[in-house]
Write an enzyme that holds these catalytic residues in place. Structure first.
Site, PDB file in Angstrom:
ATOM      1  N   HIS A  50      68.819 -30.838  28.022  1.00 37.24           N
ATOM      2  CA  HIS A  50      68.852 -32.226  28.471  1.00 37.24           C
ATOM      3  C   HIS A  50      70.170 -32.913  28.143  1.00 37.24           C
ATOM      4  O   HIS A  50      70.425 -33.999  28.617  1.00 37.24           O
ATOM      5  CB  HIS A  50      67.708 -33.006  27.808  1.00 37.24           C
ATOM      6  CG  HIS A  50      66.359 -32.407  28.062  1.00 37.24           C
ATOM      7  ND1 HIS A  50      65.688 -32.581  29.248  1.00 37.24           N
ATOM      8  CD2 HIS A  50      65.574 -31.615  27.295  1.00 37.24           C
ATOM      9  CE1 HIS A  50      64.541 -31.933  29.196  1.00 37.24           C
ATOM     10  NE2 HIS A  50      64.446 -31.335  28.021  1.00 37.24           N
ATOM     11  N   GLU A  69      87.377 -33.338  42.722  1.00 33.64           N
ATOM     12  CA  GLU A  69      86.258 -32.453  43.023  1.00 33.64           C
ATOM     13  C   GLU A  69      85.053 -32.833  42.183  1.00 33.64           C
ATOM     14  O   GLU A  69      85.153 -33.682  41.288  1.00 33.64           O
ATOM     15  CB  GLU A  69      86.655 -30.985  42.817  1.00 33.64           C
ATOM     16  CG  GLU A  69      87.114 -30.654  41.418  1.00 33.64           C
ATOM     17  CD  GLU A  69      87.670 -29.224  41.313  1.00 33.64           C
ATOM     18  OE1 GLU A  69      88.448 -28.811  42.189  1.00 33.64           O
ATOM     19  OE2 GLU A  69      87.328 -28.549  40.334  1.00 33.64           O
TER      20      GLU A  69
END
Lengths: 379, 287
Positions: B249, B211
């Site tokens: 980030h 997945e």
């Protein structure tokens, strides 16, 4: 769970990481007042739980209280990536000499925490990482040993930080590690960590994400959740222990298991439909939970059909069927519903739903096809 | 033959007196799994399943008394890390942790600790193992699978049941089905299991069910291309999943653009793996 910048920086400050003076405001008047107290140039920063605020115009510098009020008015009326700005942080403006990127996060590939730093910090750090990866320093931390001081020194040296700042940096690193551990963070990020013209190191911006699986032992942090930033249906779903994400399509889905729920969405799309949501009722869902899930799905006016795909394991299909019947009695749905029950007590479940006027299906592909058809036809 | 569990597995159940522990112990015993004992601190000396299975206060006592060689964990998430440490310290070579919702920092510590031992962990947040006709160590419904020559490795739970069921409908059986769990930090990855299947004489073909998220599927693809001779088919869930609103980030710096279904499918196809469009199509790709 994501924390706002002001929440993250408050936590940093509690753990001894220097942050700028400032407070959060919900009105322009408050922003003005805070600017008056700070007595100098201030930064007005939108508080929304999404990246790219600066680039969207949600961060502005004001030279005096009057301008602070003007800018706060402007920013408080903005939407950033679909999220309305409800709060602004008013911080004293810093005279910046250098911007450093500094974070601790989980490296799922290495299965360890990792400390990341770069002397080229600031809003373009992702570009720096993509184009000049050598400017990004990474050091893994042994979770059983914790961060060692030599590792912080190694990082400071690797990014050519002048020696006079090594002690301050090591202290901030040690404290950020404490923050990360104490809060069960999956991300504790300072960007930028600045060196000011008067040679201080300050965490100018902060972002934190807390591991949802650890909130049971982080009661104080759990209280900080900002439900204004969530789709109301998602907040409602969490109350019942349902995993729900709203999407833009018109076929509602109720499935047990996250992998199967994603797959059901994929198969709907494969047959030309668009899923209206992701919904995992979880293992062992009882009738009450199923009824709540159904109410949440049907509260979306876009939904033109609903697909139930239940593969019973721990979950019993007859329990799910009872939940569907309960909810149908309450909500009186007007859209067609396709149901597929397989596995534990599927036979009993199907019998319960015999007279419920639902479309039944044998396989997942068959169920998805029928749901797509039903949504197109309407009823 | 099969991998990890078979007729010789002597299993302990940690959390045997809890609701889930007791229910699934019953199911496992009915399937024929040799459950030799259970552990619930404070309930040592009791017996469960009509006096057939003894309960101990600790793993140490349980292992000494029963000669167990594997354990399965059903304790609530907040106690799961401790249960894994205890199992490892009792010297068992195999731990299967079913528990969902273990904090990720706990798992990083557990994994680091286990890497220094000779203990293999499957899970957490997984459905466990099933060697059809021999042994069920987990929660996969036994009646949806039949013995055969296909090895299955999966990150998912109910999606795996879906595939086993589709296989049974076309008379295709499994050698062993392994649920490695969906958490970001787990004990055993795709490559570990693929390697075992490659060496298992009973396994002739392999199915991989992945997945979105992480890059384990991409690493598996590389392993398949370089090291595997047996045919592999795959399904990847999450083609339509929306990208999360990323904060900060660090994720992008660490993982880059990796993690999408498209990337994984492409990597697997480049490695010669046939990738199914939907899970019920999988069996036909290995005929």
């Amino acid at each position: 769970m994501k924390l706002h910048e002001y929440q993250s920086k408050n936590i940093f400050s509690k753990f001894g990481i220097p942050i700028p003076k400032g407070r959060v405001a919900t009105t322009a008047g408050e922003a003005r007042q805070i600017a008056e107290e700070l007595n100098g140039r201030v930064v007005i920063k939108s508080q929304v739980l999404v990246g790219g605020r600066g680039k969207a115009g949600g961060v502005k510098v004001a030279k005096d209280p009057q301008e602070a009020e003007q800018l706060a008015t402007q920013i408080l009326g903005m939407e950033i990536k679909g999220l309305p700005v409800r709060k602004v942080l008013v911080d004293e403006a810093a005279a910046i000499d250098q911007e450093i990127y500094f974070a601790i996060t989980n490296d799922r590939a290495a299965k360890k925490p990792v400390m990341i730093a770069s002397a080229a910090g600031g809003i373009d750090i992702e570009e720096v990482a993509a184009k000049t990866p050598e400017k990004i320093i990474k050091i893994h931390i042994d979770p059983l040993l914790g961060l060692r001081e030599y590792q912080s020194r190694d990082i400071a040296a690797s990014m050519d930080l002048p020696r006079e700042y090594w002690r301050d940096f090591s202290k901030i690193a040690a404290n950020l590690w404490k923050v990360y551990q104490a809060t069960d963070a999956t991300l504790a990020e300072i960007n930028p960590l600045v060196i000011t013209k008067d040679k201080r190191m300050i965490a100018l911006d902060g972002k934190m994400i807390i591991d949802d699986n650890a909130l049971y032992r982080q009661a104080e942090l759990a209280e900080m959740r900002d439900i204004d930033e969530e789709v109301p249906a998602e907040t409602e779903a969490r109350k019942y222990g349902l995993s729900f994400i709203k999407l833009d399509g018109d076929i509602g889905c109720m499935v047990n298991g996250a992998g199967l729920a994603m797959t059901s969405m994929d198969v709907i799309k494969l047959f030309g439909g668009e899923p209206a949501n992701f919904l995992d009722v979880g293992g062992g869902a009882g009738a009450e939970k199923v009824a709540a899930a159904m109410r949440i799905i049907l509260s979306d006016p876009n939904v033109k059909a609903v697909l139930y795909n239940i593969f019973g394991g721990i979950t019993r299909c007859d329990e799910v069927a009872r939940g569907i019947l309960t909810a149908m009695g309450e909500v009186k749905p007007k859209v067609p519903m396709v149901v597929r029950l397989v596995g534990t007590n599927a036979e009993e479940g199907r019998k319960l739903l015999e007279n419920a006027n639902m479309i039944t299906a044998e396989t997942l592909a068959d169920a998805a096809r029928k749901a797509v058809e039903a949504a197109k036809k309407g009823m | 033959m099969s991998i990890l569990v078979d007729k010789n597995t002597r299993l302990l159940v940690q959390g045997i007196t809890g609701n889930e522990g007791l229910f699934h112990t019953t199911q496992m015993v009915e399937y024929g799994t040799n459950v030799v004992g259970g552990v619930t601190p404070g309930k040592g000396g009791e017996w469960v399943l009509d006096g057939k299975i003894p309960v101990f206060d600790s793993m140490k006592l349980a292992v000494e008394a029963t000669g167990a060689n594997a354990t399965i964990i059903f304790v609530p998430a907040r106690f799961a890390a401790d249960a894994m440490y205890e199992a490892a310290d009792s010297g068992l070579p195999l731990i299967i942790c079913i528990t969902e919702g273990v904090a990720v920092q706990d798992m990083m510590s557990v994994r680091t600790y286990l890497d220094q031992k000779k203990t293999r962990l499957i899970g957490p947040n997984c459905p466990g193992l099933l060697t059809p006709g021999e042994s069920k160590v987990g929660i996969i419904p036994g009646n949806i699978a039949m013995p055969g020559n296909v090895g299955i490795v999966s990150r998912s739970g109910t999606l795996t049941y879906e595939v086993l069921y589709a296989m049974k409908n076309v008379n295709m059986g499994a050698s062993t089905c392994v649920g490695i769990g969906g958490d970001p930090v787990n004990g055993t990855n795709f490559i570990d299991i693929l390697e075992m299947f490659e060496h298992d004489p009973k396994t002739e073909k392999v199915m991989l069910i992945g997945e979105i998220g992480g890059n384990e599927e991409e690493k598996a693809a590389e392993f398949i291309a370089n090291k595997m001779t047996k045919p592999v088919a795959a399904f990847i869930a999450g083609r339509t999943a929306p990208a999360g609103k990323r904060m900060g980030h660090a994720g992008a710096i660490i993982e880059g653009g990796a993690g999408t279904a498209e990337d994984k499918i492409k990597a697997l196809e480049n490695a010669g793996v046939r990738v199914a469009k939907h899970p019920e199509e999988l069996p036909s790709l290995l005929k």
